[in-house]
Design an enzyme around this catalytic site. Structure first.
Site, PDB file in Angstrom:
ATOM      1  N   SER A 159      18.795  63.817  15.563  1.00 41.53           N
ATOM      2  CA  SER A 159      19.329  62.869  14.826  1.00 41.53           C
ATOM      3  C   SER A 159      19.662  61.519  15.771  1.00 41.53           C
ATOM      4  O   SER A 159      20.052  61.773  16.962  1.00 41.53           O
ATOM      5  CB  SER A 159      20.306  63.225  13.960  1.00 41.53           C
ATOM      6  N   TYR A 184      28.620  67.525  13.030  1.00 41.37           N
ATOM      7  CA  TYR A 184      27.110  67.184  12.866  1.00 41.37           C
ATOM      8  C   TYR A 184      26.760  66.384  14.056  1.00 41.37           C
ATOM      9  O   TYR A 184      25.534  66.851  14.637  1.00 41.37           O
ATOM     10  CB  TYR A 184      27.024  66.313  11.741  1.00 41.37           C
TER      11      TYR A 184
END
Ligand SMILES: NC(=O)c1ccc[n+]([C@@H]2O[C@H](COP(=O)([O-])OP(=O)(O)OC[C@H]3O[C@@H](n4cnc5c(N)ncnc54)[C@H](O)[C@@H]3O)[C@@H](O)[C@H]2O)c1
Length: 253
Positions: A149, A162
């Protein structure tokens, strides 16, 4: 849109029940691969597999919870046994774990539970499936694609755990590329705003379309655009390993 002949190829796509995983499973199956859709057991997985199979594509559901190390490894072994081997492992399953953003300054909200959960589903899951798939992929001279990501590249994701987990995916990709070379190539894709219509995206990021409008390419990406890069990294890209490709509309430019 790119294409390749994946006849006789065998693929596992984790997160295959929705979003980028479903788009990638469809793409690989349309190119001729048999595809195991690995996802949490539930209606969505059954519906996705039935829908693709109803179009004549060679897919089947491989229910699993990738937070469970034994379940993750068992899923890979069972799917590979069912397909008679494995050529490609595409690790897409992931989850922000929190649906409202936790800023990096909010250390109190970064509980042990949040860290464990974020690392388990977003990072360790990819190691678990890769570990179990390695013997099959060495045999077939196959490939792995992981999903990172932009949060893992620069930070600033829905929470620090995350972001760290996704940063770990970028490093895991390099480590696996070294560890499984020369038989298996291992790469990753780092998306920005891709396929925002999928499942919980609008809930967790209401301004995603406005944010995407500010990108150099001026729009969010589609699942097909993500799947195209997965296909390239698996079926082409024969001299590329250990890399993370940014599929981000120019976000990182
Ligand atoms: N869509 C984006 O723009 C974007 C941006 C950055 C990163 N990502 C990453 O891309 C991946 C796919 O995102 P998406 O937008 O398609 O999300 P999504 O929620 O539509 O798909 C994720 C899939 O993973 C599955 N999953 C979650 N926990 C699981 C578990 N424990 N075991 C098995 N399966 C599980 C879900 O059921 C779901 O089908 C994720 O790893 C996400 O972090 C996406």
């Amino acid at each position: 849109m790119i294409s390749a002949d994946l006849g006789q190829r065998r693929t596992i796509v984790t997160g295959g029940a929705s979003g980028l995983g479903l788009a990638t499973a469809r793409k690989f199956a349309e190119m001729g691969s048999t595809v195991a859709l690995a996802d949490l057991d539930g209606d969505r997985l059954g519906e996705a597999a039935a829908s693709l199979a109803g179009e004549g594509l060679e897919v089947f559901a491989a229910p699993t919870d990738l937070r469970d190390p034994d379940a993750a490894r068992q899923m890979v072994r069972a799917a590979a046994a069912q397909m008679g081997g494995l050529d490609y492992l595409v690790n897409i399953a992931g989850h922000p774990v929190t649906l409202t953003r936790i800023g990096p300054e909010d250390l109190d909200s970064q509980t042990e539970e949040l860290w464990s959960e974020a690392l388990s589903i977003n990072l360790l899951s990819a190691f678990r499936t890769s570990h179990a798939a390695a013997p099959f992929l060495k045999e077939s001279k196959g490939a792995i694609v992981n999903t990172a990501s932009m949060a893992g590249w620069r930070g600033g994701g829905s929470s620090s755990p995350y972001s760290v987990a996704k940063g770990g995916v970028i490093t895991l990709t390099k480590e696996l590329a070294r560890g499984l070379a020369p038989d298996v190539r291992v790469n990753a894709i780092s998306p920005s705003y891709v396929h925002p219509d999928s499942t919980n995206f609008p809930l967790k990021w209401p301004s995603v379309f406005e944010d995407a409008a500010a990108l150099p390419l001026g729009r969010p990406g589609t699942g097909e655009e993500y799947a195209d890069v997965c296909l390239f990294l698996c079926a082409g890209a024969s001299y590329i390993t250990g890399q993370t490709i940014h599929v981000d509309g120019g976000w990182s430019a």
